[in-house]
Scaffold this motif. Structure first.
Motif, short mmCIF file in Angstrom:
data_model
loop_
_atom_site.label_atom_id
_atom_site.label_comp_id
_atom_site.label_asym_id
_atom_site.label_seq_id
_atom_site.Cartn_x
_atom_site.Cartn_y
_atom_site.Cartn_z
N PHE A 368 0.85 -1.20 0.00
CA PHE A 368 0.00 0.00 0.00
C PHE A 368 0.88 1.24 0.00
O PHE A 368 2.09 1.16 0.22
CB PHE A 368 -0.91 0.02 1.22
CG PHE A 368 -0.20 -0.34 2.51
CD1 PHE A 368 0.68 0.57 3.10
CD2 PHE A 368 -0.42 -1.57 3.14
CE1 PHE A 368 1.33 0.25 4.29
CE2 PHE A 368 0.25 -1.90 4.32
CZ PHE A 368 1.12 -0.98 4.89
N LEU A 370 1.93 4.73 1.75
CA LEU A 370 1.83 5.36 3.06
C LEU A 370 0.89 6.57 2.97
O LEU A 370 0.86 7.26 1.96
CB LEU A 370 3.21 5.82 3.55
CG LEU A 370 4.23 4.72 3.84
CD1 LEU A 370 5.56 5.33 4.27
CD2 LEU A 370 3.72 3.76 4.91
N GLN A 374 1.51 9.33 7.68
CA GLN A 374 2.60 8.38 7.88
C GLN A 374 3.90 8.90 7.27
O GLN A 374 4.96 8.82 7.87
CB GLN A 374 2.25 7.01 7.26
CG GLN A 374 1.32 6.16 8.12
CD GLN A 374 0.86 4.92 7.38
OE1 GLN A 374 0.55 4.98 6.18
NE2 GLN A 374 0.80 3.79 8.07
N ASP A 398 -4.00 7.20 16.24
CA ASP A 398 -5.22 6.49 16.58
C ASP A 398 -5.06 5.00 16.25
O ASP A 398 -4.20 4.63 15.45
CB ASP A 398 -6.35 7.08 15.73
CG ASP A 398 -7.68 6.97 16.45
OD1 ASP A 398 -7.74 6.21 17.44
OD2 ASP A 398 -8.62 7.65 16.04
N VAL A 399 -5.90 4.19 16.85
CA VAL A 399 -5.87 2.77 16.52
C VAL A 399 -6.09 2.60 15.02
O VAL A 399 -6.96 3.22 14.44
CB VAL A 399 -6.98 1.97 17.26
CG1 VAL A 399 -6.52 1.58 18.63
CG2 VAL A 399 -8.26 2.77 17.34
N GLY A 402 -1.76 2.90 11.53
CA GLY A 402 -0.58 2.37 10.86
C GLY A 402 0.73 2.79 11.48
O GLY A 402 1.67 3.18 10.78
N LYS A 403 0.82 2.70 12.79
CA LYS A 403 2.06 3.07 13.47
C LYS A 403 3.14 2.01 13.28
O LYS A 403 4.33 2.32 13.26
CB LYS A 403 1.80 3.25 14.98
CG LYS A 403 0.95 4.46 15.30
CD LYS A 403 0.80 4.67 16.79
CE LYS A 403 0.04 3.55 17.48
NZ LYS A 403 -1.36 3.41 17.00
N THR A 404 2.70 0.74 13.15
CA THR A 404 3.69 -0.34 13.10
C THR A 404 4.64 -0.19 11.92
O THR A 404 5.84 -0.40 12.06
CB THR A 404 2.96 -1.71 13.04
OG1 THR A 404 1.87 -1.67 13.95
CG2 THR A 404 3.89 -2.82 13.42
N VAL A 405 4.10 0.17 10.77
CA VAL A 405 4.96 0.35 9.59
C VAL A 405 5.98 1.45 9.86
O VAL A 405 7.15 1.34 9.49
CB VAL A 405 4.14 0.77 8.35
CG1 VAL A 405 4.97 0.64 7.11
CG2 VAL A 405 2.89 -0.05 8.24
N PRO A 549 -5.62 4.98 6.96
CA PRO A 549 -5.43 4.55 5.58
C PRO A 549 -6.75 4.62 4.81
O PRO A 549 -7.82 4.42 5.38
CB PRO A 549 -4.97 3.10 5.73
CG PRO A 549 -4.32 3.04 7.06
CD PRO A 549 -5.08 4.00 7.92
N ARG A 552 -10.92 2.54 4.46
CA ARG A 552 -11.55 1.98 5.65
C ARG A 552 -12.99 2.48 5.74
O ARG A 552 -13.26 3.66 5.60
CB ARG A 552 -10.81 2.46 6.91
CG ARG A 552 -9.38 2.01 7.00
CD ARG A 552 -9.26 0.72 7.81
NE ARG A 552 -7.90 0.20 7.72
CZ ARG A 552 -6.92 0.61 8.50
NH1 ARG A 552 -7.15 1.52 9.42
NH2 ARG A 552 -5.71 0.12 8.36
N ASP A 653 -4.99 -7.47 16.73
CA ASP A 653 -5.40 -7.30 15.34
C ASP A 653 -6.00 -8.58 14.74
O ASP A 653 -5.30 -9.53 14.43
CB ASP A 653 -4.15 -6.89 14.53
CG ASP A 653 -4.53 -6.35 13.16
OD1 ASP A 653 -5.74 -6.06 12.95
OD2 ASP A 653 -3.64 -6.21 12.32
P1 ADP Z 1 -1.84 0.82 14.74
O1 ADP Z 1 -1.50 2.26 14.52
O2 ADP Z 1 -3.15 0.65 15.45
O3 ADP Z 1 -0.72 0.04 15.35
P2 ADP Z 1 -1.32 -0.89 12.56
O4 ADP Z 1 0.06 -0.47 12.36
O5 ADP Z 1 -1.59 -2.16 13.28
O6 ADP Z 1 -2.10 0.27 13.30
O7 ADP Z 1 -2.06 -0.86 11.17
C1 ADP Z 1 -3.36 -1.35 11.01
C2 ADP Z 1 -3.52 -2.05 9.68
O8 ADP Z 1 -3.45 -1.11 8.62
C3 ADP Z 1 -2.46 -3.08 9.42
O9 ADP Z 1 -3.09 -4.20 8.90
C4 ADP Z 1 -1.55 -2.42 8.39
O10 ADP Z 1 -0.94 -3.34 7.55
C5 ADP Z 1 -2.50 -1.53 7.64
N1 ADP Z 1 -1.90 -0.32 7.06
C6 ADP Z 1 -0.94 0.44 7.63
N2 ADP Z 1 -0.65 1.51 6.84
C7 ADP Z 1 -1.47 1.43 5.76
C8 ADP Z 1 -1.65 2.25 4.60
N3 ADP Z 1 -0.95 3.37 4.38
N4 ADP Z 1 -2.59 1.86 3.70
C9 ADP Z 1 -3.30 0.73 3.90
N5 ADP Z 1 -3.18 -0.08 4.96
C10 ADP Z 1 -2.26 0.25 5.91
#
Ligand code: ADP
Ligand code: MG
Length: 790
Positions: A368, A370, A374, A398-399, A402-405, A549, A552, A653
């Motif tokens: 995807f 960013l 992000q 927020d939950v 996409g903080k993990t990336v 993202p 949603r 998740d």
């Molecule tokens: P959190 O901020 O709650 O930790 P996550 O990092 O778990 O969020 O991300 C939630 C979901 O969104 C994951 O499945 C991730 O792969 C997906 N995601 C993250 N960034 C994007 C993006 N830019 N576009 C689409 N999906 C994304």
């Protein structure tokens, strides 16, 4: 002398360390413990000083932060003086310092009034000076008698035209006074209970004919003579030399204070006035002149005086602004100084990102794009990483934002530069999940990832440790297990701490000490409004991901008390192949009790409601490995429904889950509801959240209504903060809130931003040389705690 002085000292120390939360000890709360100790002493001595403190301890748990601070301050002082009685004239010397002068030394306050003031947490002259009115009544502007209007507060200047007095059948003395000014007449009634002729004549003599008089009060309609009059008028006979000090109650903007029984507002006003007179010369202005000129900030003493006895409503406003600015300025100055010190360390490993290096290739390889937010976060973080100043940044998102990336990118930049990275999460479920995510994303790039959690067996642990130590493992994911002594890195360069508020400063620093000077990013999924975040974490930089993202679907949230409706929604969704959560709240703050409640419901659902479905049960009483396996089973679709306590709250998740039912939703804070809701809506399928509540309280309805209205965690946080106030909003887990008397973190955001800006500039330009008194700014409100210790 107190018996258990050492125990008391310890208790006070701990209570202060935890920022006055009335901490729960083994047997009782802090305040109950202290009270019982004081009671022992009081029984022996019958000294009033102990009685005052016992009463203070009784109300401690319902008082706000500044009040608790004052009470403890007093407690320490009394104990200290009890151990080391002062020579008699020592107190007199202390009168010069408002924060050390006992309130009873103020003119007009003796032991009796002093005792009443103590009930309001006023112990010292300073406490009295800072005991600001809850509001004011404006009696300041003169009204001509012909212009008065029913219901308005008013002040009339005139002369006494006539007066008469008589006693009614019920022994009520009535004095009728006619006051006239250029525009007309008004008749006023003054009453006197249990009057006789003699008393009445004496009272009547207080209204000499033709004397000048000022009358204040609310205008009302007199049914008997069909004219307007003033209800319960306050009055003052004016001489030509009448001074300000004689009119604290009339003809001006008068302060209204919270009171206790037997304390009259007039006594309190007089005491405040006298305290102001006493400390006129000694209250120092703190905010530098160049800033004061820029924002029109008053001298401190003037601001305090205007807060009590304003010369106009505009001045009152300006006084409030001035004091609020100072409070923000001082607290931000401290944080800005910390931040500056942190910068000067200047020895962090620094990383560069090459155009077709690991980081860039990873970003390109993502399935995807960013989001802007992000990208912005990544830029800020990579910028920080390039500098030798250690990064000190809080990433809020927020939950599902996409903080993990973003965290992965930070860790990769260390790896790209030949270093290792580590990410620490508060629970095994979360650590495991991060591990899985990172393995999925990074294994294809040939990066090996290690897992460090308590439930690994000895052999696995050993293997993980060896690979980490010899540098084969590039990224370590784990829980607290990461900070165990035998976990050693080869060359740790970057650290991410997830859900940072769940870790102590110490734990964070142990992890970072495992490298030479790694760069550190902290993350939180609990959105905190900016002002509040900067008030607590002002020594950090703040990055906010405020965008989800694309694609949603917003979660549809409803409030329901119909089990039938809820169950049919669950059935429908499960028919489509989706899954559902049902969450039960903490009962009586005990995980054990709520585990029991969840278990009972689980049995009920399994046998009576959904006998045909597969249901799992998750609660805090399960062993970690059991929790883990339930969670994994749910994730892998072995259960249709997961019945759970709040342990499911953070970060888990399961994209296939589309229904979140929250039982007794009114028992949760908004931010927690939002976290729970964030467990669904994690794919492009429509998700639902049902807040199950049978509460009829308007307050509960309003709060749940907010949840139905918006999916934006920051909006919810703002509303939650406004509803509950910063103390409750943050809860006990996150202390460190500066204790403000005038400033309001929720409402005064504009003042906050200005004060913060000036504090940062002040530190940047190293103005401390020019304003040395601000160097010791942390000690401006020196108190007795250290005194007790020494
Ligand atoms: P959190 O901020 O709650 O930790 P996550 O990092 O778990 O969020 O991300 C939630 C979901 O969104 C994951 O499945 C991730 O792969 C997906 N995601 C993250 N960034 C994007 C993006 N830019 N576009 C689409 N999906 C994304
Ligand atoms: Mg997460």
């Amino acid at each position: 002398m107190l018996e258990n002085i050492e125990l008391l000292r310890k208790a006070v120390e701990v209570e202060i360390k935890y920022s006055y939360i009335d901490i729960q000890g083994k047997k009782s709360t802090f305040s109950k413990f202290v009270k019982s100790e004081l009671l022992k002493e009081y029984k022996k001595t019958k000294a009033q000083k102990w009685q005052v403190l016992i009463e203070a301890m009784e109300r401690y748990s319902v008082e706000n932060l500044p009040a608790r601070r004052k009470i403890l301050n007093r407690l320490c002082k009394v104990i200290k003086d009890d151990i080391n009685p002062k020579p008699e004239n020592a107190e007199i010397k202390n009168i010069k310092l408002a924060n050390e002068c006992d309130v009873t030394y103020i003119k007009g306050v003796g032991p009796k009034v002093g005792y009443l003031l103590n009930k309001l947490n006023i112990f010292t002259a300073e406490d009295l000076l800072y005991f600001f009115p809850k509001n004011h009544i404006d009696y300041s502007s003169r009204t001509f008698i012909k212009d008065i209007k029913e219901g308005e507060t008013t002040t009339i200047f005139g002369y006494i035209k006539s007066s008469s007095a008589f006693v009614s059948k019920s022994n009520l003395g009535i004095i009728k006074v006619t006051v006239a000014d250029e525009s007309g007449n008004i008749e006023l009634d003054f009453f006197q209970a249990k009057a006789n002729r003699y008393v009445l004549e004496r009272t009547k003599a207080q209204f000499p004919l033709n004397a000048k008089i000022m009358v204040s009060g609310t205008v009302k309609f007199n049914k008997f003579n069909m004219h307007l009059t003033v209800d319960k008028p306050t009055y003052s006979i004016l001489n030509d030399d009448t001074q300000e000090s004689t009119n604290l109650n009339i003809g001006r903007i008068v302060p209204v204070y919270p009171l206790v029984e037997n304390l009259s507002i007039k006594t309190l006003r007089r005491a405040v006035f006298n305290a102001l007179e006493m400390y006129k010369q000694s209250i120092k202005t703190v905010v530098p002149d160049y800033i004061r000129n820029k924002y029109n900030i008053m001298e401190k003493f003037d601001a305090i005086r205007q807060m009590h006895f304003p010369s106009s409503m505009d001045m009152l406003h300006q006084a409030r602004f001035s004091l609020a600015f100072e409070e923000f300025f001082i607290s931000q100055l401290r944080l800005a100084k910390l931040k500056e010190l942190n910068k000067q360390i200047n020895n962090s490993v620094h990383f560069t990102v090459k155009p077709d290096g690991l980081v860039m290739n990873f970003i390109k390889s993502l399935p995807f794009k960013l989001t802007h937010a992000q990208m912005n976060a990544v830029n800020e973080i990579l910028n920080d990483m390039q500098s030798q100043e250690p990064m000190h940044r809080l990433l809020q998102g927020d939950v599902g934002s996409g903080k993990t990336v973003v965290a992965a990118i930070m860790l990769l930049s260390a790896v790209e530069n030949g270093y290792q990275g580590a990410i620490m999460a508060p629970t095994e479920i979360l650590a495991q999940q991060h591990y899985n995510t990172l393995v999925n994303m990074l294994a294809p790039l040939g990066i090996s990832i290690g897992l460090f959690i308590g439930s690994l067996n000895k052999k696995e642990k050993k293997l993980q440790e060896t690979n980490l130590f010899n540098g084969q493992t590039k990224i370590a994911v784990g829980t607290h297990a990461l900070i165990q002594e035998n976990v050693q890195f080869n060359n740790l360069g970057a650290v991410v701490v997830d859900e940072q508020h769940r870790f102590g400063v110490k734990q964070r620093s142990i992890l970072s000490k495992k490298g030479e000077a790694p760069q550190i990013l902290t993350m939180t999924a609990t959105p905190i409004p900016r002002t509040l975040a900067l008030s607590i974490h002002g020594d950090m930089d703040l990055t906010i991901i405020d965008e989800l993202p694309k694609g949603r679907k917003p979660i549809l949230t409803s409030i329901s008390n119909s089990k039938k409706q809820i169950y049919s929604l669950i059935k429908e969704e499960i028919k489509k192949g989706h899954q559902a959560y049902i969450v039960y709240p903490l009962i009586d703050e005990s995980e054990a009790l709520s585990a029991k409640a969840a278990t009972t419901e689980y049995e009920n659902l399994k046998t009576n409601v959904f006998p045909e479905l597969k249901i799992g049960l998750l609660h805090g009483k399960l062993k970690n490995a059991e929790k883990e396996s339930v969670m994994n089973d749910f994730k892998n679709g072995k259960f249709d429904i997961l019945v759970s306590t709040t342990v499911v709250e953070v970060g888990v998740d399961v994209p296939n889950a589309t229904v979140m039912v929250i039982e007794n939703a009114e028992r949760f804070g908004l931010s927690q509801l939002h976290q729970l809701r964030g467990r669904v809506g994690r794919s492009d399928v429509q998700s639902y959240c049902v807040l199950s509540s049978s509460s009829r309280s308007d307050d509960a309805k309003a709060r749940l209504g907010i949840m139905a209205e918006t999916n934006d965690g920051f909006v919810i946080a703002e509303r939650d903060l406004a509803l509950r106030g910063p103390g409750e909003f943050l809860g006990v887990r996150q202390s460190g809130l500066p204790d403000m008397i005038v400033a309001d973190i929720v409402k005064d955001t504009k003042i906050f931003e200005e004060a913060r800006y000036e504090a940062i500039e002040f530190v940047k330009n190293n103005k401390f040389e020019q304003y040395p008194e601000l160097k010791t700014v942390e000690n401006l409100r020196k108190n007795n705690f250290e005194m007790l210790a020494d």
